[in-house]
Design a protein around this motif. Structure first.
Motif, PDB file in Angstrom:
ATOM      1  N   UNK A   1       7.208 -34.508 -20.319  1.00 26.23           N
ATOM      2  CA  UNK A   1       8.012 -35.667 -19.913  1.00 26.23           C
ATOM      3  C   UNK A   1       7.293 -37.001 -20.086  1.00 26.23           C
ATOM      4  N   UNK A   2       5.982 -36.976 -20.165  1.00 22.60           N
ATOM      5  CA  UNK A   2       5.234 -38.235 -20.181  1.00 22.60           C
ATOM      6  C   UNK A   2       4.290 -38.362 -21.377  1.00 22.60           C
ATOM      7  N   UNK A   3       4.428 -37.463 -22.338  1.00 23.24           N
ATOM      8  CA  UNK A   3       3.500 -37.471 -23.457  1.00 23.24           C
ATOM      9  C   UNK A   3       4.146 -38.112 -24.679  1.00 23.24           C
ATOM     10  N   UNK A   4       3.320 -38.554 -25.619  1.00 23.16           N
ATOM     11  CA  UNK A   4       3.847 -39.141 -26.843  1.00 23.16           C
ATOM     12  C   UNK A   4       4.535 -38.103 -27.691  1.00 23.16           C
ATOM     13  N   UNK A   5       3.933 -36.897 -27.710  1.00 23.20           N
ATOM     14  CA  UNK A   5       4.458 -35.863 -28.587  1.00 23.20           C
ATOM     15  C   UNK A   5       4.261 -34.520 -27.932  1.00 23.20           C
ATOM     16  N   UNK A   6       5.216 -33.641 -28.117  1.00 24.91           N
ATOM     17  CA  UNK A   6       5.138 -32.309 -27.528  1.00 24.91           C
ATOM     18  C   UNK A   6       5.315 -31.300 -28.647  1.00 24.91           C
ATOM     19  N   UNK A   7       4.419 -30.318 -28.717  1.00 30.11           N
ATOM     20  CA  UNK A   7       4.561 -29.255 -29.705  1.00 30.11           C
ATOM     21  C   UNK A   7       4.677 -27.923 -28.978  1.00 30.11           C
ATOM     22  N   UNK A   8       5.797 -27.257 -29.150  1.00 27.72           N
ATOM     23  CA  UNK A   8       5.936 -25.904 -28.617  1.00 27.72           C
ATOM     24  C   UNK A   8       5.384 -24.950 -29.674  1.00 27.72           C
ATOM     25  N   UNK A   9       4.469 -24.080 -29.254  1.00 25.56           N
ATOM     26  CA  UNK A   9       3.893 -23.138 -30.207  1.00 25.56           C
ATOM     27  C   UNK A   9       3.109 -22.064 -29.480  1.00 25.56           C
ATOM     28  N   UNK A  10       2.971 -20.930 -30.116  1.00 25.78           N
ATOM     29  CA  UNK A  10       2.192 -19.837 -29.515  1.00 25.78           C
ATOM     30  C   UNK A  10       0.709 -20.139 -29.668  1.00 25.78           C
ATOM     31  N   UNK A  11      -0.087 -19.600 -28.736  1.00 29.80           N
ATOM     32  CA  UNK A  11      -1.534 -19.826 -28.818  1.00 29.80           C
ATOM     33  C   UNK A  11      -2.175 -19.088 -29.982  1.00 29.80           C
ATOM     34  N   UNK A  12      -1.402 -18.187 -30.594  1.00 28.10           N
ATOM     35  CA  UNK A  12      -1.944 -17.467 -31.741  1.00 28.10           C
ATOM     36  C   UNK A  12      -1.424 -17.969 -33.083  1.00 28.10           C
ATOM     37  N   UNK A  13      -0.600 -18.990 -33.068  1.00 29.62           N
ATOM     38  CA  UNK A  13       0.031 -19.480 -34.298  1.00 29.62           C
ATOM     39  C   UNK A  13      -0.911 -20.462 -34.995  1.00 29.62           C
ATOM     40  N   UNK A  14      -1.709 -19.952 -35.930  1.00 21.98           N
ATOM     41  CA  UNK A  14      -2.763 -20.784 -36.512  1.00 21.98           C
ATOM     42  C   UNK A  14      -2.231 -21.953 -37.323  1.00 21.98           C
TER      43      UNK A  14
END
Lengths: 394, 394
Positions: free
Chosen positions: B52-65
């Motif tokens: 809600x307060x960030x410039x950019x948000x990336x949804x991704x798995x911790x294993x997605x290189x």
């Protein structure tokens, strides 16, 4: 938590719409986030300081009714971070959602002649002035006000823009051309001792609360430094706050606003002349972030959400806020070294001359103000810091 | 301003990547914004408090290189807001951009057995414990440690999850099943007097700075309240901070971290037992937002950007932080009425039981602490506030 209102109060999770996306919108959004409130910024630009910290950003023109409707549908209350939002935009939105601090305040603040008249009707002194719609009006006005004066457009002036200083009658025609022959006022030249401002808030319940009186120094027409409390007679401070209270009540303000005033000296006594109203959070109130128990931004959020106002108590004997303007932002590297200096930067990439890039606040005379820090500050303070000659020419 | 580094320092305008998007990430992002720094949040969820307060948000798995690489390309430094980020993710990212506080701290904090060994090697006391990889290990461990004990998984435990209390030998097999037969440790039951934590930071230049020792109360395994300073002997406080300093130096920490400890009493003397390390900003440090000259979030941002650490001085004689958990967040309506209560809500929509929804901080014993407020607080304090029995079973 639901987004419904309870007895006029928005609940956490509710959304504030902000018209305008500069640093004031940014700091409103940050204060809203502390309370778990969401924000949507609406502005013509595709990005800006506020967009970086908001939940949602909508780029749109102030005349785009379809887009404004979509904006209104996403929010629970609307506010604005600058005074030049078109009155029609606010009127249109006010049909859809509450707009605070409010249309009457905005209308008066947007028009220097309405503003002068507002105070004149209430017996509150301002600099002598006359309405100027034609060159003929200007010539006539100079006869009563005198040739040393300032011609200011009625609308859209800020930071010294939209105004011309006049020294002698021969300059009238060129001054009139210079402001684009727009509706204007002529204001008499007023020497003053200090410039002060009241940053205050009025709640939905009619409660009024002011921060301590601010003393302001300008450089090149732009605010350079605010020091709190202002060095004035306590009665003058009280009177200034009383003027703000009357303004808030007369215009049914809900939110934070500011009144700028000049402190003149007549026969050894201080007298106040109102300069102008800012219908929004104000640069001279930035010191409240660390220097007051409630910041002006938190106070504004509280007011527009229908929450009770917070305490405005000052946190130190003296608080100083200095703007970082243009290349002045390069001071950051020194400021992060300085203990007790609170640095704020607004996320602007281009440090154009005259652009407000950030500010720094220092608290003096509380337990944090040790000898070491005082010395460090003495060294840090630029020797060449000279403010404008103190008159209303800004 | 350019995004280049100057002598190891990131400049304003630089971007911090944050792994994890909960309230800690949110408060890091808000602190970064104050300094004109940008943030990108990377998390498996499609939204959360930080988004809600960030410039950019990336949804991704911790294993997605591929996605992690894209994240690394957008940022100048990477940090994490929770300790269960996979070590492989951090190792992968560390090849691309600096990851702070750092992989060694994270590795030790993620594994209870490594953690115990780390302190044992340095002669720093912890609760008696043994490594448990099989039911046989568990049966053997009980012989030395005694049946009253707690079986804890080595990894992925928090807020009382991943642990089982054991009272007698008959419960061993069921306890072993209950934690999923995962690698574990058996920890002896330790009665203690108080629970404390050190929230501290180490800078890129090796400078170390701790906030005042925090005293913590838990309810249902979740932090309920932190009071500062902790009511311990000054030598105990000094020793606790010394443990944190040694930890920071041994693990080459850059950033804010916390060490939780128990204060036991042996023969009338206080003794410290280290409980665990948190390799990140910490719930017991939330009081620093208003209660210290530099907040733990600002301090963390300073450290990971290579800036000098800020001053950690406490702003009041005593500071109290209370978590708002689950339905406790409904207290907001009362808290916005309470003068001097600093309310923080994290923008979470669903107030599930046990969920940290926000917190409130109160400063005592400075000039703001008037008689009226003390009375108001007495009334506000829930009479039924009872903490867990003070043992390490949490």
């Amino acid at each position: 938590m639901t987004r419904a209102k309870t007895a006029g109060r928005l609940e956490p999770g509710a959304t504030i719409g902000i018209l305008g996306g500069g640093q004031l919108g940014r700091m409103i959004a940050l204060a809203a986030a502390d309370f778990g409130l969401k924000t949507v910024v609406y502005e013509p630009e595709i990005s800006g300081p506020a967009a970086q910290v908001t939940n949602q950003h909508m780029a749109g023109a102030y005349g785009d009714e379809a887009r404004l409707s979509a904006f209104a549908a996403r929010v629970d209350v609307i506010t604005y971070e600058f005074e030049n939002v078109p009155a029609e935009t606010v009127a249109f939105l006010a049909e859809l959602k509450p707009v605070r601090p409010g249309g009457r305040l905005l209308a008066v603040a947007q028009d220097r002649w309405l503003e002068k008249s507002f105070f004149a009707e209430r017996g509150i002194a301002t600099a002598p002035s006359a309405r100027v719609d034609t060159l003929g009006d200007l010539e006539k006005a100079v006869k009563t006000i005198g040739p040393r004066s300032i011609l200011k457009t009625r609308r859209f002036g800020y930071d010294g823009k939209g105004q011309v200083r006049i020294e002698k009658r021969a300059e009238l025609a060129s001054a009139w051309r210079e402001i684009g022959e727009a509706p204007a006022i002529l204001e008499g030249f007023v020497p003053f001792r200090r410039e002060v401002s009241v940053v205050a808030a009025r709640g939905i319940d009619g409660a009024f609360s002011a921060f301590d009186l601010c003393e302001n120094e300008h450089r090149d027409h732009i605010l350079a430094r605010t020091t709190v409390p202002a060095r004035v007679d306590p009665r003058t401070a009280q009177e200034a706050i009383e003027i703000a209270r009357r303004t808030a009540e007369a215009l049914d303000v809900i939110g934070v606003f500011a009144v700028e005033m000049f402190v003149c000296e007549t026969h050894g006594c201080e007298a106040l002349l109102v300069n102008e109203i800012a219908p929004r959070v104000h640069n001279t109130g930035h010191w409240t972030i660390e220097g007051a128990e409630t910041s002006q931004f938190a106070q504004h959020v509280r007011a527009i959400c229908g929450w009770p106002l917070g305490a405005t108590r000052r946190e130190a004997a003296r608080v100083e806020m200095e703007n970082l303007i243009g290349a002045g932002a390069q001071e950051w590297a020194r400021l992060v070294e300085e203990k007790g200096a609170y640095l704020h930067l607004y996320g602007k990439d281009v440090a154009a001359p005259g652009r407000k890039m950030g500010h720094v606040t220092r608290l003096f005379g509380n337990e944090k103000d040790t000898q070491d820090r005082r010395r460090a500050r003495q060294k840090a303070r630029p020797a060449a810091f000279v403010t404008d000659a103190p008159t209303n020419d800004r």
